[in-house]
Design a protein around this motif. Structure first.
Motif, PDB file in Angstrom:
ATOM      1  N   ARG A  73      52.389   7.214 -63.069  1.00 20.60           N
ATOM      2  CA  ARG A  73      51.389   6.905 -62.035  1.00 20.60           C
ATOM      3  C   ARG A  73      51.031   8.123 -61.196  1.00 20.60           C
ATOM      4  O   ARG A  73      50.109   8.091 -60.405  1.00 20.60           O
ATOM      5  CB  ARG A  73      51.893   5.770 -61.132  1.00 20.60           C
ATOM      6  CG  ARG A  73      52.000   4.437 -61.866  1.00 20.60           C
ATOM      7  CD  ARG A  73      52.621   3.371 -60.996  1.00 20.60           C
ATOM      8  NE  ARG A  73      51.787   2.991 -59.869  1.00 20.60           N
ATOM      9  CZ  ARG A  73      52.179   2.192 -58.891  1.00 20.60           C
ATOM     10  NH1 ARG A  73      53.398   1.697 -58.905  1.00 20.60           N
ATOM     11  NH2 ARG A  73      51.370   1.890 -57.901  1.00 20.60           N
ATOM     12  N   GLY A  74      51.800   9.179 -61.345  1.00 18.11           N
ATOM     13  CA  GLY A  74      51.513  10.398 -60.580  1.00 18.11           C
ATOM     14  C   GLY A  74      51.994  10.287 -59.144  1.00 18.11           C
ATOM     15  O   GLY A  74      52.846   9.447 -58.816  1.00 18.11           O
ATOM     16  N   GLY A  82      50.457   8.305 -52.682  1.00 11.60           N
ATOM     17  CA  GLY A  82      50.320   8.692 -51.287  1.00 11.60           C
ATOM     18  C   GLY A  82      51.016   7.721 -50.345  1.00 11.60           C
ATOM     19  O   GLY A  82      50.938   6.505 -50.527  1.00 11.60           O
ATOM     20  N   ILE A  83      51.706   8.267 -49.374  1.00  6.87           N
ATOM     21  CA  ILE A  83      52.408   7.440 -48.389  1.00  6.87           C
ATOM     22  C   ILE A  83      51.742   7.577 -47.031  1.00  6.87           C
ATOM     23  O   ILE A  83      51.515   6.600 -46.332  1.00  6.87           O
ATOM     24  CB  ILE A  83      53.885   7.883 -48.267  1.00  6.87           C
ATOM     25  CG1 ILE A  83      54.592   7.674 -49.597  1.00  6.87           C
ATOM     26  CG2 ILE A  83      54.591   7.137 -47.140  1.00  6.87           C
ATOM     27  CD1 ILE A  83      55.877   8.457 -49.709  1.00  6.87           C
ATOM     28  N   ASP A 102      45.819   1.588 -45.537  1.00  6.52           N
ATOM     29  CA  ASP A 102      47.264   1.359 -45.537  1.00  6.52           C
ATOM     30  C   ASP A 102      47.888   1.797 -46.853  1.00  6.52           C
ATOM     31  O   ASP A 102      49.011   2.271 -46.894  1.00  6.52           O
ATOM     32  CB  ASP A 102      47.563  -0.130 -45.315  1.00  6.52           C
ATOM     33  CG  ASP A 102      47.475  -0.512 -43.849  1.00  6.52           C
ATOM     34  OD1 ASP A 102      47.309   0.386 -43.014  1.00  6.52           O
ATOM     35  OD2 ASP A 102      47.576  -1.719 -43.553  1.00  6.52           O
ATOM     36  N   GLY A 104      46.995   3.887 -50.405  1.00  5.40           N
ATOM     37  CA  GLY A 104      46.047   4.708 -51.155  1.00  5.40           C
ATOM     38  C   GLY A 104      46.050   4.354 -52.627  1.00  5.40           C
ATOM     39  O   GLY A 104      46.871   3.570 -53.097  1.00  5.40           O
ATOM     40  N   GLU A 105      45.108   4.899 -53.325  1.00  9.03           N
ATOM     41  CA  GLU A 105      45.067   4.773 -54.782  1.00  9.03           C
ATOM     42  C   GLU A 105      44.912   6.177 -55.327  1.00  9.03           C
ATOM     43  O   GLU A 105      44.604   7.111 -54.592  1.00  9.03           O
ATOM     44  CB  GLU A 105      43.885   3.875 -55.185  1.00  9.03           C
ATOM     45  CG  GLU A 105      44.139   2.414 -54.859  1.00  9.03           C
ATOM     46  CD  GLU A 105      42.852   1.592 -54.759  1.00  9.03           C
ATOM     47  OE1 GLU A 105      41.779   2.128 -55.083  1.00  9.03           O
ATOM     48  OE2 GLU A 105      42.943   0.432 -54.352  1.00  9.03           O
ATOM     49  N   ARG A 106      45.096   6.324 -56.619  1.00  2.11           N
ATOM     50  CA  ARG A 106      45.125   7.677 -57.202  1.00  2.11           C
ATOM     51  C   ARG A 106      43.860   8.469 -56.938  1.00  2.11           C
ATOM     52  O   ARG A 106      43.906   9.663 -56.736  1.00  2.11           O
ATOM     53  CB  ARG A 106      45.387   7.577 -58.699  1.00  2.11           C
ATOM     54  CG  ARG A 106      46.836   7.302 -58.989  1.00  2.11           C
ATOM     55  CD  ARG A 106      47.174   7.563 -60.410  1.00  2.11           C
ATOM     56  NE  ARG A 106      47.124   9.004 -60.720  1.00  2.11           N
ATOM     57  CZ  ARG A 106      47.384   9.506 -61.908  1.00  2.11           C
ATOM     58  NH1 ARG A 106      47.689   8.722 -62.891  1.00  2.11           N
ATOM     59  NH2 ARG A 106      47.335  10.801 -62.100  1.00  2.11           N
ATOM     60  N   ILE A 134      45.669   8.264 -45.516  1.00  3.75           N
ATOM     61  CA  ILE A 134      46.562   7.123 -45.708  1.00  3.75           C
ATOM     62  C   ILE A 134      47.402   7.008 -44.444  1.00  3.75           C
ATOM     63  O   ILE A 134      47.994   7.991 -43.993  1.00  3.75           O
ATOM     64  CB  ILE A 134      47.478   7.301 -46.930  1.00  3.75           C
ATOM     65  CG1 ILE A 134      46.642   7.454 -48.211  1.00  3.75           C
ATOM     66  CG2 ILE A 134      48.436   6.120 -47.056  1.00  3.75           C
ATOM     67  CD1 ILE A 134      47.458   7.803 -49.436  1.00  3.75           C
ATOM     68  N   GLY A 135      47.447   5.800 -43.893  1.00  5.20           N
ATOM     69  CA  GLY A 135      48.214   5.594 -42.664  1.00  5.20           C
ATOM     70  C   GLY A 135      47.521   4.549 -41.821  1.00  5.20           C
ATOM     71  O   GLY A 135      46.450   4.061 -42.183  1.00  5.20           O
TER      72      GLY A 135
END
Lengths: 168, 291
Positions: free
Chosen positions: A71-72, A75-76, B190, B192-194, B200-201
């Protein structure tokens, strides 16, 4: 050289992380700081590596992510100007827990955390000031993570029988 | 005009001595999908007249005959003399029935009801809009109004949090607003996607970094109640005063005119003296259980 030092000092003074720090403590930080310009796509650090520095973003954006097989990078959180990147330098075993990827060309203050750790150990007042600030960063991120877990924007009906209707 | 936030006067509709309980029939002109569970209805009065005027932040009661009636904020341009716009999320029987409407179908509309965003108070000030999820819909009329009268306001900042990139509302408009040189638009998700290169946050993180003029700015917040509480707290931490922060409350309004008490919230009746409140007026009730 003097200009560089003055720029560093000015950037440090503007960082929320340094708000309220005494002049002496700012000088200690300044002694451990240098400026870095890092291009989009590069990594500041990778999960599992030794956390011997941390960063304050002056401009640009850095994403915290975890690499997931097939999935690579997932992002968090995104950090922007004024944010601290990296808190593991002060928490044993001093290893990065995430990857930090530069999302757009960034200017950063890079702090030598190995030296700072030692300064924290020998000067408990400075150590407390650092821990107080890192705890603040951690608390903000914990609050954010809790809000994200609550899935506040989620549809309460999701998974039942919603959104079956097709609208042309 | 509708009452200012926090005032206890009755709405125009009531004052006008029209029967606020009788819906006016509108016809669906268009229905457009915004994302997988949200759509926007464009409505015109079936009698050929103009839609009733409204102020940014007010709501209508929308009635699907034989199914039920629900409160929905108005998401169109208050200055436009065109159709009435409502952005709706499918969360129950009535909204699901609304999603199945076709152009030409009829729908009952009562309203507009309630208080509005304080755009007169905001004249000369920076306007900070903080929206979460579908909470952007009741704030879109503010954006229309401020952008149409740009010189009357200071800096305009829109901070918007969504669940995921595919759930971002009004995506094309956000891009257009962000491209305008006189408006700062910051969007975060909230999860993210690739292929997501944005933030994001949570939206409170955007507040922390926003270029706020804390004394001169006025903040308008709409979204889930918890998100509004945390956002208000973050704005206060940034030095804003409580009387410069406004929130839009949501309860299950029924009559729309403060008679039935269905939307009572402590000592407040949301449909009548809300949904827009000044933060210091409503703060003691926020986060309290069993209110």
């Amino acid at each position: 050289m003097a200009d560089t030092l003055e720029n560093l000092k000015s950037d440090l003074l503007q960082a929320p992380f340094c708000e309220g720090l005494s002049k002496e403590h700012l000088e200690i930080l300044l002694g451990c700081a240098h400026e870095e310009r890092i291009l989009k796509g590069r990594f500041l650090f990778h999960e599992g590596a030794t956390a011997d520095e941390f960063y304050i973003i002056v401009s640009g954006r850095v994403g915290l992510e975890l690499d997931c097989p097939n999935r690579g990078g997932l992002g968090i959180q995104t950090c922007g100007a004024g944010d601290v990147v990296g808190t593991s330098w002060v928490i044993a075993p001093f290893l990065w827990r995430f990857d930090a990827k530069v999302l757009e060309d960034s200017r950063l203050l890079s702090m030598d955390a190995a030296i700072l750790r030692e300064r924290c150990r020998v000067d408990p007042v400075f150590g407390y000031a650092m821990l107080e600030r890192i705890a603040q960063v951690k608390a903000e991120r914990l609050d954010a993570a809790r809000l994200q877990l609550l899935d506040l924007y989620g549809n309460p009906e999701e998974g039942k029988h919603v959104a079956r209707t097709r609208i042309k | 005009m509708s009452p200012e936030p926090g005032s206890s006067s009755r709405t125009d509709r009531t004052r006008a001595a029209l029967d606020p309980m009788v819906p006016r029939i509108y016809s669906v002109e268009r229905i457009r999908r915004n994302n997988h569970d949200t759509f926007t209805l464009k409505l015109n009065p079936a009698d050929g007249g103009k839609p009733d005027p409204f102020s940014a932040g007010q709501f209508n009661m929308l009635y699907i005959f034989g199914v039920g009636e629900i409160p929905v904020s108005i998401s169109g341009d208050p200055a436009g003399d065109g159709a009435l716009m409502h952005t709706i999320r499918e969360v129950g029987t009535v909204t699901r029935a609304m999603a199945r409407l076709k152009p030409g179908n009829s729908i009952g509309v009562r309203g507009p009801f309630g208080s509005h965003w304080p755009l007169e108070t905001a004249v000369g000030s920076d306007v900070v809009i903080v929206a979460g999820g579908i909470g952007l819909a009741p704030l879109r009329p503010v954006i229309y109004q401020v952008t149409a009268n740009r010189s009357r306001y200071g800096r305009m900042i829109l901070l918007y949090g969504a669940r995921a990139p595919k759930e971002i509302l009004y995506r094309r408009q956000l891009k257009a607003w962000g491209g305008a040189f006189d408006m700062d638009v910051h969007v975060t998700v909230d999860r993210g996607e690739r292929d997501w290169n944005g933030e994001i946050g949570v939206v409170t993180g955007l507040i922390r970094r926003a270029p706020l003029d804390r004394r001169g700015a006025i903040a308008l917040i709409c979204g889930p109640e918890i998100m509004m509480r945390f956002s208000a707290q973050e704005l206060l931490r940034r030095g804003m005063d409580k009387d410069r922060i406004y929130v839009s409350m949501e309860r299950n309004m029924k009559c729309g005119v403060g008679l039935c008490g269905h939307c009572q919230y402590g000592t407040r009746i949301i449909c009548r003296d809300g949904p827009v409140y000044r933060y210091d007026d409503i703060e003691p009730l926020l986060g309290r259980r069993e209110v």
